[in-house]
Structures are given as structure tokens and as C-alpha cells.
Design a protein around this motif. Structure first.
Motif, short mmCIF file in Angstrom:
data_model
loop_
_atom_site.label_atom_id
_atom_site.label_comp_id
_atom_site.label_asym_id
_atom_site.label_seq_id
_atom_site.Cartn_x
_atom_site.Cartn_y
_atom_site.Cartn_z
N GLU A 55 29.28 47.89 39.10
CA GLU A 55 29.97 49.04 39.71
C GLU A 55 31.44 48.95 39.34
O GLU A 55 31.84 48.16 38.49
N GLU A 56 32.27 49.80 40.00
CA GLU A 56 33.66 49.92 39.60
C GLU A 56 34.48 48.64 39.79
O GLU A 56 35.21 48.22 38.91
N GLU A 57 34.38 48.03 40.99
CA GLU A 57 35.35 47.00 41.35
C GLU A 57 34.67 45.68 41.69
O GLU A 57 33.65 45.66 42.36
N PRO A 58 35.31 44.57 41.30
CA PRO A 58 34.78 43.27 41.68
C PRO A 58 34.97 43.01 43.17
O PRO A 58 35.65 43.76 43.87
N VAL A 59 34.36 41.93 43.64
CA VAL A 59 34.57 41.48 45.01
C VAL A 59 36.05 41.07 45.16
O VAL A 59 36.63 40.50 44.24
N ALA A 60 36.65 41.35 46.32
CA ALA A 60 38.04 40.97 46.57
C ALA A 60 38.10 39.48 46.92
O ALA A 60 38.42 39.08 48.04
N ILE A 61 37.75 38.66 45.92
CA ILE A 61 37.59 37.22 46.14
C ILE A 61 38.85 36.61 46.74
O ILE A 61 38.82 35.86 47.72
N CYS A 62 39.98 36.95 46.12
CA CYS A 62 41.23 36.32 46.51
C CYS A 62 41.54 36.61 47.98
O CYS A 62 41.87 35.70 48.74
N ASP B 291 25.90 48.18 49.32
CA ASP B 291 26.34 49.27 48.44
C ASP B 291 27.82 49.58 48.62
O ASP B 291 28.36 50.47 47.98
N ASP B 292 28.48 48.87 49.53
CA ASP B 292 29.87 49.21 49.84
C ASP B 292 30.78 49.08 48.62
O ASP B 292 30.60 48.18 47.80
N GLU B 293 31.78 49.98 48.57
CA GLU B 293 32.82 49.83 47.55
C GLU B 293 33.89 48.87 48.08
O GLU B 293 33.98 48.63 49.27
N ARG B 294 34.70 48.36 47.16
CA ARG B 294 35.71 47.38 47.53
C ARG B 294 36.64 47.92 48.62
O ARG B 294 37.10 49.06 48.56
N PHE B 295 36.90 47.08 49.60
CA PHE B 295 37.78 47.48 50.70
C PHE B 295 39.24 47.20 50.33
O PHE B 295 39.53 46.25 49.60
N LYS B 296 40.14 48.03 50.84
CA LYS B 296 41.57 47.86 50.56
C LYS B 296 42.21 47.01 51.65
O LYS B 296 41.89 47.15 52.82
N VAL B 297 43.15 46.17 51.22
CA VAL B 297 43.89 45.35 52.18
C VAL B 297 45.01 46.21 52.79
O VAL B 297 45.78 46.82 52.05
N PRO B 298 45.10 46.27 54.09
CA PRO B 298 46.17 47.08 54.69
C PRO B 298 47.56 46.45 54.48
O PRO B 298 47.68 45.22 54.37
N HIS B 299 48.58 47.30 54.39
CA HIS B 299 49.95 46.84 54.20
C HIS B 299 50.77 47.14 55.44
O HIS B 299 50.52 48.12 56.14
N ARG C 98 29.64 42.10 49.89
CA ARG C 98 29.57 42.66 48.53
C ARG C 98 29.27 41.59 47.49
O ARG C 98 28.87 41.90 46.37
N CYS C 99 29.48 40.35 47.85
CA CYS C 99 29.24 39.26 46.89
C CYS C 99 27.75 39.21 46.55
O CYS C 99 26.90 39.34 47.43
N LEU C 100 27.46 39.02 45.27
CA LEU C 100 26.07 39.03 44.82
C LEU C 100 25.40 37.65 44.89
O LEU C 100 24.27 37.50 44.46
N ASN C 101 26.08 36.65 45.41
CA ASN C 101 25.48 35.31 45.50
C ASN C 101 25.03 34.80 44.14
O ASN C 101 23.89 34.34 43.98
N CYS C 102 25.92 34.89 43.18
CA CYS C 102 25.54 34.50 41.83
C CYS C 102 25.23 33.02 41.70
O CYS C 102 24.71 32.58 40.67
#
Ligand SMILES: Cc1cc2nc3c(=O)[nH]c(=O)nc-3n(C[C@H](O)[C@H](O)[C@H](O)COP(=O)(O)OP(=O)(O)OC[C@H]3O[C@@H](n4cnc5c(N)ncnc54)[C@H](O)[C@@H]3O)c2cc1C
Ligand SMILES: Cc1ncc(C[n+]2csc(CCOP(=O)(O)OP(=O)(O)O)c2C)c(N)n1
Ligand code: SF4
Ligand code: SF4
Ligand code: SF4
Ligand SMILES: [Mg+2]
Lengths: 600, 350
Positions: A75-82, A449-457, A486-490
Motif C-alpha cells: 500500500e502507500e505508506e510503511p508502518v510508522a516504525i520510528c 486495512d488502516d492507513e498510516r496514522f499521523k503524529v499530532p503536533h 498495521r505491522c505485517l509480522n514479517c
């Protein structure tokens, strides 16, 4: 193709894209699952063992894991790992009982660490519990290196840094702050069993030859020197109009810091086209958000000084031309551009500098002024002197400094035990079946199915007033949970046992992303072209079985496997199983407490 | 419980001529036993329809009762569907086909559904040459009711509980040939390279097309001694020919030595290419097919492939000269043509 050797620890390691891409090989999916389970303290410790600075990195890491994340390929965006790492750090409980418990029985060896940045602190963390007497020297008043002097507080609060530097220093490190080392010979003469050099790349590049540079010197500052003087509170103000030269992350920190010290019209001016800027996209985004324009394709020509007073700078307008893949900046012929400025910050790069290392000691340097090192062991041409971090291979980032610190610590430990530094212990690995019953796995196999969440500022009006006010607020535990899902447990691997397979095709039919094909064997290139969907991503391996009863082989393209477990779910004979793979890089003394604890 | 099919698909999934990916031909995730042969047949149906670029809304899938008859839920979710009562799928298909000949009829049944309770229906659909594909997912047992021997179980075949079947099995292929079926094939769920082109050819055929697909029941009939297990079928299979399906618009590019290969042009202009033919056998020769089948039976082989095809077949609509338009498109003036037409008809009888 030959059957894949899954016993090779690197095979499944590579499937865990994020962990593989991480210089320190942090077991990402393992800690993400712990976050989802609200086990923040354990999630923190899995990080801490691997990267020493989870709270720092959860805010500032260059995150090479994210572009590698498999999710970004489906999909569009990776997991927000950091930012998930930060969730673990922000919500952790008392970690003291998980920390190495001193006092440690001395092993009689004494080592010196020059520089107190992440590289040296990692070596200290790895070796102190083994009984080494560790002496750390730094010219600054406190530990942390550039994490303290360079990374601004609005990105990394002091409290977070102090806590994590403290965890290391509390292991009984002998610190010698405010102490610049001026001679390696003197250090060697003090009889240390080994010396680690982690002095970073402390010299900022200048535009020494640009006309007007020295006439304007009171208002022209070298970026990293200026940031350090802000960090140590020697500088608290800057002019209203500021030009920042350079397109890297240092420039982004300089311009954003200027906005907080009185800069009202702060402009970043870069030579290259905007899209070729070196700064991370998110740093650029944050600068733009703080109303800092970025002017591309402007090459500095001169500092304009009138009556001893800096007025601004002249720039030549250029465009990028590409010849044989090489870029050339060519003048557009337009008139030169004048930009007003009260202060100019030069943030155009860093260099290594070792004025304190005598050149007659036998320590060799290469043509770029960097020490000659063995790439794996970080040993220099003086056998008991090791390097790591920015001082070893030029300026990179915190996580690379940590990774190299671990490797150097392994070398130092081997060296001090009179073993070959090349005979390195293997990584710790483990493969554990996740099956509990029909439709039940130990790991959470459904794919969100969620899209990447944004970190609030935090509100810009507040953060621009206070240089220490952190801009990013971090995920709430609730959003953190959803992002973790959202992590796929790779790391939960699909493991195939050929003699159990009855070739019913169920796995091939059910796989949502068409990863599995049963076909006749061939050379790799040919096989790749004959799969259900051709395997065009050559950076991802094919998992090939031995020949099956019908003469075919099972070929799995690892590329976009969702690790959903459906193949194993639909296999009547358990020829497929989902097995969690743990991989912990070799560390000095092979300590990997929490991972082993969590998995055995 | 974690039994959910993710939404993500391979980003490079190719599209067919009508702009669909294979995903558009999928159904919901199967609830059959893991490893059931029926699931592979569903997979082959998906593959065939995708490759033929059939628009899913043009297909009507019909079934009776049984594990096999549940499968229409697992393929072609964007098509019309009718899950009828046990053994009655052929009647429903006949009615539907009579009402609207524009749809493509795909019937799915089991050996119990067809050879026992539905036998009477099955034979008449053949006799009438109803234009449909009729797939029997043949596992030699009643899977859904826990594995009792069905009428296609071979004499001597041993059940999971150890009992030996004392009755002769019905060979649906032989019977269909006898009844005058115009497209008769047998295949194996575990052999997609054969099954997919057979399904495509059958969908192109004008008239009744039977494919009897051996489809092991992993749970109740995959034991040693069963003649419908994965191992037994694989060991005894004998393919009549290698089969290829060439769509109408494509040129035939592979050519084989005459004598060992045959191209059969089908009703819609597409063709089946058969090569490495079994000796002395022509798929257009019903008698030869029947004797080859008898011979295989005597030798204990399971004959697979396209056994017989009549390329000039005429379907039920052509036989009874029914209206070309679907009933729902007929207007009142078509259905009640008025006194003039009635007078004309009456005149014919004077
Ligand atoms: C402005 C800026 C922003 C950055 N932001 C990020 C970021 O967001 N994320 C990221 O991952 N990386 C970032 N980096 C890079 C990162 O800070 C460095 O790569 C990392 O700190 C290198 O670690 P190190 O241990 O090798 O050396 P350093 O952190 O540089 O530490 C070296 C220490 O040695 C001391 N020292 C040097 N010479 C001597 C001597 N002779 N005697 C005694 N002490 C000495 C120095 O004062 C310093 O304290 C940034 C760098 C800059 C300049
Ligand atoms: C009228 C009627 N009689 C009997 C049954 C019970 N029943 C359900 S499925 C089945 C047999 C199914 O066998 P088959 O068609 O071979 O399907 P399979 O499950 O083996 O695929 C029977 C007898 C029924 N549902 N309805
Ligand atoms: S999906 Fe999860 S495990 Fe896979 S690469 Fe991304 S972060 Fe790592
Ligand atoms: S886990 Fe199995 S079914 Fe799921 S995507 Fe990977 S290979 Fe396919
Ligand atoms: S589902 Fe299992 S038995 Fe069937 S083909 Fe796949 S691996 Fe083999
Ligand atoms: Mg049956």
C-alpha cells in the motif's frame, strides 16, 4: 534453483525487511507486537538491548527501516516504525529490574573511550557488565555527543536524553567530562588494554574563500558550532533576517532553531534543485510548516558587507543539467539575486578531523582523512585502537554509531580475551511455531486495512516561542495500538516442509498476494518469470523447495507476503507452518537477556 | 479466530482484456476442509474465467447440495448464483437458460448430487443438450454428510472406516457418451494445466459440456485403499493428450506433427489444440472414445482429458427454435401479437 537453505541465519533475517535494513538490526516486529499488547516496558527493553537509545531514536532516527518496510510495497505508506518506538519509550514503566544489575565482577581489563556520543556509550553499555573498567573522555560538560550538542531540544527534550545517557553511565562508567583529549600517545601510555575512538565528525565546512566572508565574520556562523552554542546556552538570539545555506538536516535544524531565537524572515537557500535536497522529507516538511521558504538552485556568490555591517548575500541562479548521469549546475543567465540578511548560518556539511592523533604512532589514515579500518571489526592499524560512529566512516547518524559501537565492543572483548577479532560469535537465533489450533495463532495474524496514522503536533504558536518545547506529541496509546496493528509480522516466517506436502494447491489458491507457485524448477531468472505473478523485485529472495512427488517444486516469492498465515491455515498436512524467527545480532559476551526471556 | 482474507493483493497483478484482475473473479474465503480438491477446482474456474476475459455479470453459477455445491460461494462473487435443492440444479439451469440464453451457465455438482439423487435430472439435461458447463466434483463419497460411499465409488474401494464398497461404480463419462453428450471430459483437481484449458473449451462449447473432475476428499476419502485419493489418482492417471485452448482472436502459433495432434474449432471461433494424442483416438469420434474408455477401465487407468467433442453441436434453443431474445426483454406486443397473427396460425391448421 537449489533448495533454499533456511538454516542459514541470514535467509529469514532478510525477510524481516525493517530489521534487516536497520543498521543495529533491532527486532522491530517483536517490539511492535509488545506495544500492541501494552507491554511497553518489555518493548522498550527489546529496543534498549539493541539500540541503547529508544527514546532518542523514537524521535530522531533516520529510520532506514521505513522505506524498507514491506507494507510500503502493498500500500502507500510503511508502518510508522520510528514513532512506535517512541510509544514504547513514553509509556514504559520502571525499567530498573530489567537493566544489567551491577556491581559487576571486574575482569581486570581497562579501556578508554574517547568521545561521549552514541558510539562510545554503546561500547560502554556492552562492556561494563562484562567487568571492564571503562573510562570515558569528552570535552563537553555532559554525555551524549551530538545528540546533545546538535539535535535541538524541540526535537529531543533534554529529559529523554539525560535518562538514556544516565542508564549507561549508571553502569559504573568512569566519566571524564570537560576533558579534551589532545594526544593519543598520552592515552596509549596510560596502559589501557584497548582504546575506542568515538569522537565523531566535529568540524563544520566553511565557505572560507567566498568574497566578504571574513569582513562579515561576526554574523556568519558555522551551523554545527552555532547549534552547539545554542544547546549549551551560550547563544540565545539571532537577527530578524536569516539565511541558512545548505539542504541537509543540519540546515533544517539551523533554520528551525533560528525561528525560535528571533528569526522572523528565515530562508533556506540551496544550490541544488529542491527535489535533490539531502534532508529527510519529514524534516523539510516541518521547516516549511514553520513558514521557512526554501529557495532552490541559488549558488552563493558573495557576502555583501557595507560599513562593516552584513547586509545580505548575492546568489547566482542556476539550473541542473544531467550528462551521463552526472549533474551539472549551469547558470541560467538571469541577473544575480540579492537576499537580505542580518545573520548567515553555513550548514553545508561536516568533516572528520583528528588533530590530536599523532601521525607517527602507526595509525594510518586514508585519502579522505579517515582512519584505515577493518570494515567488520573496526580495528585500526594499531591493534588495540578501535573506531566507531562518525569518526570511523564519516558522518552518518545515531543508529549507525550504535551499530558500529556494538561491533567494536565485540572486537574489543575478543581482543582483550586474546582471541582473534575475526572469529566472531554467531547471532542468537530462534524459530518457534506459532500454531495453537485451527484458526488460532500465537501472533495476531489478520491484516489491518488502516492507513498510516499521523503524529499530532503541538501548536506552532507555542513551539516557536520556546526552543525547548517539543513539536511532536507522539502517538496516544490508542493510536499507537492501531498503528502497531498495521505491522505485517514479517518475522513470523512461512516455513515449508516438502515431505509433508501432498500438492493439493490449497496454499497457492488461497494466498491473497499470489506468492506461492508450484511449477517445474529452472534457473532463477526463468523461474522468476514463470511465477503466478512474475517476481520482478530482485532484492527479494525466492524460497524454493526440493523436488516434490510430481516433479515440481514449491516456489515462494518473499516480496509481498503478508504473513497472514492463510497458506498454513489451508494446508491439510501442516507442510506450511508459521514460525516466529528471532534474530539478535552478536553482542559482546553474547548478552541478549530480554529476547531470550521473552522467547523461551 | 483469525480466518479473514486480507484485502491486499499483489501490486503487479495483471489485467485481462476487459480490465479485470483475477481478484475480480474470486469469492469469499472457503470454509471447506483445508486441502479439499474442490477448492482447487474453484481456483481453476477463477483462472479460466479471468483468462477468457468473461465479464463476471454474464455468468450464472448454479449448484445443488454438498460440499461441492457450496463452492459457488468461493468463486465469481460478482456473478449471478442459485443454490438449489439436492440434485435439482439441472432443472433450475434449464429454466434459467430457457428464460435467458444470453448468460453463461456454469453448473457445479457432486457425485452424490449428480449420480444418486440428481440422476434423473442430469440425464435429461444431457439429452436436451442444454447449453451449459456441468462440472461434477467427484470424490466418490458424500463429503458433506461425512463420507458415505457414493454411486461413483469404485467397486473394491476401501473407505476410511475400512469397509469395502461392494457395488459397481457409475462412470459419468461413459454414461454421458452413451446419452449423446456433445462435450465430455475428465480431469483431476490437482492438475490445473489440464483443467483450466478444459474449462475454457467447455465454456466455448455450444451445448451440454460435462467435466467429471476427480477431486479428493481429504477428510473422508484420502486413505490408503481409496481409488479417489490424491496418491491413487496421481499413480493411475493417463492423459489422452496435452491440451491447449486458443481464443478466437489469437492465431495458432504452436503447430505439432499431423497425426499426433488435432485442432478442433469450437462454436465461438476459439479452438482446442490437442497434441501427443493417445494412439488411434480422435476426440470427434464417439465410438473410438467409448472403446478407448472401456480399454482404460480394463487396464485400471484413469483416463483424463477431452474425451469427446461435437464441434457442430446444436443446443436446446436451436433444436426447439425458441426466440433469441431473453424473456424479460419481450414486450407485450411480442407476447400478445394480436388477432391478425392468431388468425394466421389458425389458418395453418385449416
Ligand atoms: C545538526 C545535526 C542534527 C542531527 N540530527 C540527527 C538526527 O536527527 N538523527 C540522527 O540519527 N542523527 C542526527 N545527526 C547525526 C548524529 O548526531 C551523529 O551521527 C552521531 O551523534 C554520531 O555519534 P558518534 O558517537 O560517532 O559521535 P558524536 O555524537 O559526534 O560524539 C562525539 C563526541 O566526542 C567529543 N570529542 C570529539 N573530539 C574529542 C576529543 N579530542 N576529546 C574529547 N572529546 C572529543 C565531541 O565533543 C562529542 O561529544 C545530526 C547531526 C547534526 C550535526
Ligand atoms: C433431499 C436431500 N436428501 C439428502 C440430503 C443430505 N445430503 C446432503 S449432501 C449429500 C450428499 C452430497 O454428496 P456429493 O454431492 O457427492 O457432495 P460432496 O459433499 O461429496 O462434495 C446428502 C445426501 C439433502 N441435503 N437433501
Ligand atoms: S510490516 Fe512490520 S515487520 Fe514487516 S517490514 Fe514493516 S514494520 Fe517490519
Ligand atoms: S502468509 Fe502465506 S498466504 Fe499469507 S501472504 Fe504469505 S504466502 Fe501468502
Ligand atoms: S496446502 Fe500444504 S499440502 Fe497443499 S500444496 Fe500447499 S503445502 Fe502442499
Ligand atoms: Mg462427493
Amino acid at each position: 534453483m537449489k533448495p533454499t537453505d533456511i538454516k542459514n541465519p541470514e535467509y529469514f533475517h532478510k525477510v524481516v525487511d525493517c530489521q534487516y535494513a536497520c543498521p543495529a538490526h533491532t527486532p522491530v516486529p517483536e517490539y511492535i507486537r509488545l506495544i500492541a499488547a501494552e507491554r511497553y516496558t518489555e518493548a522498550y527493553m527489546v529496543n534498549w538491548e539493541s539500540n541503547v537509545f529508544p527514546g532518542v531514536l523514537g524521535r530522531t532516527c533516520d529510520r532506514p527501516c521505513e522505506p524498507a518496510c514491506r507494507r510500503g510495497r502493498v500500500e502507500e505508506e510503511p508502518v510508522a516504525i520510528c514513532r512506535l518506538k517512541r510509544v514504547a519509550a513514553d509509556n514504559k514503566g520502571d525499567v530498573t529490574s530489567f537493566m544489567p544489575q551491577g556491581p559487576f565482577v571486574p575482569n581486570g581489563k581497562k579501556i578508554a573511550l574517547i568521545g561521549g556520543g552514541p558510539a562510545s556509550l554503546t561500547v560502554a553499555r556492552d562492556l561494563a557488565p562484562l567487568g571492564y573498567e571503562v573510562h570515558l573522555y569528552d570535552n563537553q560538560p555532559m554525555g551524549g555527543g551530538m545528540m546533545r550538542s546538535q539535535i535541538p531540544s524541540f526535537r529531543l527534550p533534554d529529559s529523554v536524553l539525560n535518562e538514556e545517557v544516565g542508564f549507561v553511565l549508571d553502569l559504573g562508567i568512569h566519566t571524564h567530562f570537560n576533558t579534551r583529549v589532545n594526544s593519543l600517545r598520552d592515552v596509549l601510555d596510560q596502559g589501557y588494554d584497548a582504546v575506542f575512538v568515538g569522537t565523531g565528525a566535529p568540524k563544520g565546512k566553511d565557505l572560507a574563500d567566498l568574497p566578504g566572508r571574513w569582513d562579515a565574520k561576526a554574523h556568519v556562523h558555522i551551523g554545527i558550532e552555532w547549534l552547539a552554542s545554542v544547546a549549551f546556552e551560550h547563544t540565545a538570539k539571532i537577527g530578524k533576517k536569516v539565511i541558512v545555506l545548505g539542504g541537509g538536516n543540519t540546515a533544517m535544524d539551523c533554520c528551525r532553531t533560528s525561528r525560535r531565537l528571533g528569526g522572523e524572515e528565515v530562508k533556506v537557500v540551496v544550490r541544488s534543485p529542491f527535489k535533490e535536497m539531502k534532508a529527510s522529507p519529514w524534516e523539510i516538511e516541518d521547516a516549511l510548516h514553520e513558514d521557512i521558504p526554501i529557495l532552490e538552485c541559488h549558488v552563493p556568490k558573495s557576502f555583501v558587507v557595507e560599513d562593516g555591517q552584513l547586509k545580505g548575500m548575492m546568489f547566482e541562479k542556476v539550473e541542473a543539467k544531467y550528462e551521463n548521469g552526472r549533474r551539472k549546475l549551469v547558470s541560467t543567465g538571469e541577473p544575480d539575486v540579492f537576499i537580505e540578511a542580518d545573520d548567515v548560518l553555513v550548514a553545508i556539511g561536516q568533516e572528520n578531523s583528528f588533530p590530536w592523533i599523532e601521525r607517527d604512532l602507526g595509525l594510518q589514515f586514508n585519502e579522505w582523512g579517515l582512519p584505515v579500518l577493518d570494515e567488520k571489526t573496526f580495528q585500526s592499524t594499531i591493534p588495540n585502537v578501535f573506531f566507531g560512529g562518525d569518526s570511523a566512516m564519516g558522518p552518518k547518524n545515531v543508529i549507525t554509531a550504535v551499530a558500529q559501537g556494538h561491533s567494536a565492543a565485540v572486537s574489543i572483548d575478543l581482543f582483550c580475551s586474546e582471541k582473534s577479532v575475526h572469529d566472531r560469535p554467531s547471532p542468537y537465533t530462534n524459530l518457534i511455531s506459532q500454531k495453537m489450533g485451527i484458526h488460532e495463532w500465537i501472533y495476531d495474524s489478520p491484516v489491518s486495512d488502516d492507513e498510516r496514522f499521523k503524529v499530532p503536533h503541538a501548536d506552532k504558536a507555542l513551539t516557536l516561542k520556546d526552543r525547548k518545547k517539543e513539536v511532536e506529541l507522539g502517538f496516544s496509546p490508542e493510536t499507537g495500538f492501531k498503528e502497531a496493528q498495521r505491522c505485517l509480522n514479517c518475522d513470523v516466517q512461512t516455513v515449508f516442509t516438502e515431505n509433508k506436502c501432498i500438492e493439493c494447491d490449497a496454499c497457492m489458491d488461497v494466498c491473497p498476494t499470489s506468492c506461492i507457485t508450484f511449477t517445474v524448477n529452472g534457473e532463477e531468472e526463468d523461474l522468476r518469470s514463470r511465477l503466478l505473478v512474475p517476481a520482478d523485485n530482485l532484492s527479494q529472495d525466492l524460497y524454493v523447495s526440493d523436488t516434490l512427488k510430481t516433479g515440481r517444486v514449491m516456489v515462494k516469492d518473499e516480496d509481498v507476503c503478508l504473513h497472514c498465515g492463510l497458506c498454513a491455515e489451508r494446508c491439510p498436512t501442516s507442510a506450511w507452518d508459521m514460525q516466529k524467527y528471532l534474530y539478535s545480532v552478536t553482542k559482546a559476551g553474547n548478552q541478549c537477556g530480554i529476547l531470550q526471556e521473552l522467547t523461551t | 479466530m483469525t480466518y479473514i482474507k486480507p484485502k491486499f493483493r499483489h501490486p503487479d497483478l495483471p489485467k485481462n482484456a476487459v480490465g479485470f484482475t483475477k481478484t475480480d473473479y474470486e469469492g469469499v474465503i472457503s470454509t471447506l476442509c483445508a486441502g479439499c480438491g474442490h477448492d482447487s477446482i474453484s481456483g481453476s474456474i477463477v483462472q479460466a474465467c479471468y483468462e477468457m476475459s468473461i465479464e463476471p455479470h454474464r455468468v450464472a453459477k448454479l449448484s445443488g447440495i454438498g460440499c461441492s455445491s457450496k463452492t459457488p460461494n468461493y468463486f465469481l462473487n460478482n456473478s449471478h448464483g442459485f443454490n438449489s435443492v439436492h440434485g435439482r440444479m439441472p432443472s433450475v439451469a434449464t429454466g434459467a437458460n430457457m428464460a435467458n440464453r444470453d448468460l453463461i451457465y456454469l453448473g457445479v455438482s457432486g457425485d452424490g448430487d449428480t449420480a444418486s439423487i440428481g440422476m434423473g435430472q442430469f440425464v435429461h439435461a444431457i439429452r436436451r443438450n442444454l447449453n451449459m458447463l456441468y462440472i461434477v466434483m467427484n470424490n466418490g463419497c458424500y463429503g458433506l454428510t461425512k463420507g458415505q460411499d457414493s454411486a461413483t465409488a469404485d467397486a473394491g474401494s476401501v473407505s476410511k472406516s475400512g469397509s469395502v464398497n461392494p457395488f459397481e461404480g457409475i462412470d459419468l463419462v461413459g454414461m454421458a457418451l452413451e446419452l449423446g453428450a456433445t462435450f465430455v471430459a475428465r480431469s483431476f483437481s490437482g492438475d490445473k494445466t489440464q483443467l483450466v484449458p478444459l474449462i475454457k473449451a467447455a465454456l466455448s462449447h455450444n451445448g451440454f459440456a460435462l467435466i467429471d473432475v476427480l477431486s479428493p476428499c481429504v477428510t473422508f476419502n484420502n486413505n490408503v485403499g481409496s481409488t479417489k485419493s490424491y496418491d491413487y489418482v496421481r499413480d493411475h492417471i493417463e492423459a489422452l493428450a496435452e491440451i491447449g485452448y486458443v481464443p478466437e482472436k489469437e492465431e495458432i502459433t504452436v503447430s505439432y506433427d499431423s497425426g499426433s495432434s488435432v485442432d478442433v474449432e469450437l462454436h465461438d471461433g476459439s479452438s482446442v489444440q490437442l497434441h501427443k494424442l493417445a494412439e488411434g483416438w480422435d476426440p470427434r469420434d464417439r465410438q473410438a472414445a467409448m472403446s478407448r474408455l472401456q480399454q482404460a477401465k480394463a487396464e485400471g487407468e484413469i483416463l483424463t482429458g477431452l474425451v469427446y467433442v461435437d464441434p457442430d453441436s446444436k443446443d436446446l434453443h436451436e433444436i426447439i427454435k425458441s426466440d433469441k431474445r431473453p424473456l424479460n426483454s419481450l414486450k407485450e406486443e411480442d407476447l400478445c401479437p394480436g388477432a391478425g397473427v392468431l388468425a394466421m396460425i389458425n389458418d395453418e391448421f385449416r
